[in-house]
Design a protein around this motif. Sequence first.
Motif, PDB file in Angstrom:
ATOM      1  N   LYS A  18       0.836  -1.211   0.000  1.00 42.46           N
ATOM      2  CA  LYS A  18       0.000   0.000   0.000  1.00 42.46           C
ATOM      3  C   LYS A  18       0.867   1.255   0.000  1.00 42.46           C
ATOM      4  O   LYS A  18       0.586   2.219  -0.705  1.00 42.46           O
ATOM      5  CB  LYS A  18      -0.915   0.026   1.228  1.00 42.46           C
ATOM      6  N   LYS A  19       1.916   1.231   0.811  1.00 44.85           N
ATOM      7  CA  LYS A  19       2.803   2.390   0.902  1.00 44.85           C
ATOM      8  C   LYS A  19       3.482   2.660  -0.436  1.00 44.85           C
ATOM      9  O   LYS A  19       3.548   3.806  -0.886  1.00 44.85           O
ATOM     10  CB  LYS A  19       3.853   2.176   1.983  1.00 44.85           C
ATOM     11  N   PHE A  20       3.981   1.607  -1.084  1.00 45.59           N
ATOM     12  CA  PHE A  20       4.638   1.781  -2.379  1.00 45.59           C
ATOM     13  C   PHE A  20       3.684   2.441  -3.376  1.00 45.59           C
ATOM     14  O   PHE A  20       4.040   3.394  -4.061  1.00 45.59           O
ATOM     15  CB  PHE A  20       5.100   0.442  -2.959  1.00 45.59           C
ATOM     16  N   TRP A  21       2.475   1.914  -3.465  1.00 47.59           N
ATOM     17  CA  TRP A  21       1.513   2.427  -4.440  1.00 47.59           C
ATOM     18  C   TRP A  21       1.003   3.813  -4.062  1.00 47.59           C
ATOM     19  O   TRP A  21       0.818   4.666  -4.938  1.00 47.59           O
ATOM     20  CB  TRP A  21       0.359   1.446  -4.614  1.00 47.59           C
ATOM     21  N   ALA A  22       0.776   4.042  -2.794  1.00 50.61           N
ATOM     22  CA  ALA A  22       0.303   5.368  -2.363  1.00 50.61           C
ATOM     23  C   ALA A  22       1.348   6.438  -2.668  1.00 50.61           C
ATOM     24  O   ALA A  22       1.011   7.524  -3.163  1.00 50.61           O
ATOM     25  CB  ALA A  22      -0.040   5.358  -0.880  1.00 50.61           C
ATOM     26  N   ASN A  23       2.611   6.135  -2.400  1.00 49.59           N
ATOM     27  CA  ASN A  23       3.674   7.102  -2.695  1.00 49.59           C
ATOM     28  C   ASN A  23       3.772   7.383  -4.188  1.00 49.59           C
ATOM     29  O   ASN A  23       3.963   8.529  -4.604  1.00 49.59           O
ATOM     30  CB  ASN A  23       5.017   6.615  -2.158  1.00 49.59           C
ATOM     31  N   ALA A  75      15.299  -5.929   6.534  1.00 47.54           N
ATOM     32  CA  ALA A  75      14.936  -5.584   5.158  1.00 47.54           C
ATOM     33  C   ALA A  75      13.591  -4.866   5.122  1.00 47.54           C
ATOM     34  O   ALA A  75      13.415  -3.905   4.372  1.00 47.54           O
ATOM     35  CB  ALA A  75      14.890  -6.830   4.297  1.00 47.54           C
ATOM     36  N   LEU A  76      12.655  -5.315   5.928  1.00 44.13           N
ATOM     37  CA  LEU A  76      11.350  -4.647   5.976  1.00 44.13           C
ATOM     38  C   LEU A  76      11.479  -3.225   6.507  1.00 44.13           C
ATOM     39  O   LEU A  76      10.812  -2.312   6.018  1.00 44.13           O
ATOM     40  CB  LEU A  76      10.376  -5.448   6.838  1.00 44.13           C
ATOM     41  N   LYS A  77      12.355  -3.037   7.477  1.00 47.45           N
ATOM     42  CA  LYS A  77      12.602  -1.696   8.006  1.00 47.45           C
ATOM     43  C   LYS A  77      13.187  -0.803   6.907  1.00 47.45           C
ATOM     44  O   LYS A  77      12.795   0.351   6.762  1.00 47.45           O
ATOM     45  CB  LYS A  77      13.555  -1.763   9.197  1.00 47.45           C
ATOM     46  N   ALA A  78      14.111  -1.350   6.129  1.00 42.57           N
ATOM     47  CA  ALA A  78      14.719  -0.590   5.032  1.00 42.57           C
ATOM     48  C   ALA A  78      13.677  -0.219   3.976  1.00 42.57           C
ATOM     49  O   ALA A  78      13.713   0.876   3.418  1.00 42.57           O
ATOM     50  CB  ALA A  78      15.847  -1.393   4.400  1.00 42.57           C
ATOM     51  N   LEU A  79      12.740  -1.121   3.725  1.00 42.65           N
ATOM     52  CA  LEU A  79      11.696  -0.822   2.752  1.00 42.65           C
ATOM     53  C   LEU A  79      10.786   0.307   3.228  1.00 42.65           C
ATOM     54  O   LEU A  79      10.259   1.068   2.427  1.00 42.65           O
ATOM     55  CB  LEU A  79      10.857  -2.075   2.467  1.00 42.65           C
ATOM     56  N   LYS A  80      10.614   0.423   4.520  1.00 41.48           N
ATOM     57  CA  LYS A  80       9.788   1.511   5.064  1.00 41.48           C
ATOM     58  C   LYS A  80      10.492   2.856   4.950  1.00 41.48           C
ATOM     59  O   LYS A  80       9.859   3.878   4.745  1.00 41.48           O
ATOM     60  CB  LYS A  80       9.476   1.258   6.544  1.00 41.48           C
ATOM     61  N   PRO A  83      16.080   3.490   1.915  1.00 43.35           N
ATOM     62  CA  PRO A  83      17.511   3.832   2.034  1.00 43.35           C
ATOM     63  C   PRO A  83      18.030   4.416   0.723  1.00 43.35           C
ATOM     64  O   PRO A  83      17.359   4.380  -0.312  1.00 43.35           O
ATOM     65  CB  PRO A  83      18.160   2.482   2.347  1.00 43.35           C
ATOM     66  N   ASN A  84      19.221   4.952   0.775  1.00 44.38           N
ATOM     67  CA  ASN A  84      19.809   5.631  -0.388  1.00 44.38           C
ATOM     68  C   ASN A  84      19.797   4.786  -1.654  1.00 44.38           C
ATOM     69  O   ASN A  84      19.552   5.306  -2.735  1.00 44.38           O
ATOM     70  CB  ASN A  84      21.236   6.067  -0.088  1.00 44.38           C
ATOM     71  N   ILE A  85      20.056   3.492  -1.536  1.00 43.41           N
ATOM     72  CA  ILE A  85      20.103   2.653  -2.736  1.00 43.41           C
ATOM     73  C   ILE A  85      18.741   2.608  -3.421  1.00 43.41           C
ATOM     74  O   ILE A  85      18.654   2.576  -4.642  1.00 43.41           O
ATOM     75  CB  ILE A  85      20.629   1.226  -2.418  1.00 43.41           C
ATOM     76  N   ILE A  86      17.677   2.647  -2.643  1.00 43.27           N
ATOM     77  CA  ILE A  86      16.334   2.636  -3.228  1.00 43.27           C
ATOM     78  C   ILE A  86      15.984   4.013  -3.781  1.00 43.27           C
ATOM     79  O   ILE A  86      15.153   4.130  -4.666  1.00 43.27           O
ATOM     80  CB  ILE A  86      15.292   2.138  -2.205  1.00 43.27           C
ATOM     81  N   GLN A  87      16.617   5.052  -3.312  1.00 45.92           N
ATOM     82  CA  GLN A  87      16.361   6.398  -3.826  1.00 45.92           C
ATOM     83  C   GLN A  87      17.248   6.726  -5.027  1.00 45.92           C
ATOM     84  O   GLN A  87      16.790   7.344  -5.996  1.00 45.92           O
ATOM     85  CB  GLN A  87      16.600   7.443  -2.740  1.00 45.92           C
ATOM     86  N   LEU A  88      18.507   6.335  -4.966  1.00 44.43           N
ATOM     87  CA  LEU A  88      19.455   6.752  -5.989  1.00 44.43           C
ATOM     88  C   LEU A  88      19.305   5.991  -7.305  1.00 44.43           C
ATOM     89  O   LEU A  88      19.438   6.581  -8.383  1.00 44.43           O
ATOM     90  CB  LEU A  88      20.880   6.646  -5.467  1.00 44.43           C
ATOM     91  N   LEU A  89      19.027   4.707  -7.246  1.00 46.41           N
ATOM     92  CA  LEU A  89      18.840   3.930  -8.472  1.00 46.41           C
ATOM     93  C   LEU A  89      17.684   4.493  -9.308  1.00 46.41           C
ATOM     94  O   LEU A  89      17.874   4.781 -10.494  1.00 46.41           O
ATOM     95  CB  LEU A  89      18.619   2.454  -8.153  1.00 46.41           C
ATOM     96  N   PRO A  90      16.501   4.711  -8.736  1.00 44.86           N
ATOM     97  CA  PRO A  90      15.426   5.293  -9.543  1.00 44.86           C
ATOM     98  C   PRO A  90      15.747   6.705 -10.045  1.00 44.86           C
ATOM     99  O   PRO A  90      15.339   7.077 -11.144  1.00 44.86           O
ATOM    100  CB  PRO A  90      14.229   5.340  -8.597  1.00 44.86           C
ATOM    101  N   LEU A  91      16.463   7.470  -9.253  1.00 45.77           N
ATOM    102  CA  LEU A  91      16.814   8.824  -9.675  1.00 45.77           C
ATOM    103  C   LEU A  91      17.718   8.796 -10.909  1.00 45.77           C
ATOM    104  O   LEU A  91      17.520   9.571 -11.852  1.00 45.77           O
ATOM    105  CB  LEU A  91      17.491   9.589  -8.538  1.00 45.77           C
ATOM    106  N   ILE A  92      18.669   7.882 -10.931  1.00 52.77           N
ATOM    107  CA  ILE A  92      19.549   7.742 -12.094  1.00 52.77           C
ATOM    108  C   ILE A  92      18.738   7.361 -13.327  1.00 52.77           C
ATOM    109  O   ILE A  92      18.909   7.931 -14.406  1.00 52.77           O
ATOM    110  CB  ILE A  92      20.666   6.711 -11.818  1.00 52.77           C
TER     111      ILE A  92
END
Length: 108
Positions: A18-23, A75-80, A83-92
């Motif tokens: 839900k969080k992924f889709w809502a964002n 890993a679930l905490k990181a998904l919430k 982290p930078n890797i989840i932000q930087l890859l899509p930004l590139i």
Amino acid sequence: MAYDTFKEHGFHIIPYLKKFWANSCKAYLLEAKWYYSGYTPTLQEYIDNAWISISIPVILGHCYFLLRTPITTDALKALKEYPNIIQLLPLIVRLADDLATSSDELKK
């Protein structure tokens, strides 16, 4: 997918999905508001929204839950927290996509 993950790993993943889709939907809505109001965002506003609106965080989140590796609380905490890797890859990816289509968009 959520049922299978719960059955196999014992984790309730629907709040994460839900969080992924809502964002993503919020990011799309913000871009639509900018477009229809004629607002040009600052570079920082654009970057803060662009890495989400490219939809890679949604894809990565779904892929993680589809893997057959054990799901950990870390890993679930990181998904919430994205982290930078989840932000930087899509930004590139988003910036590369924007660069590839910028000349066509300028013509329009």
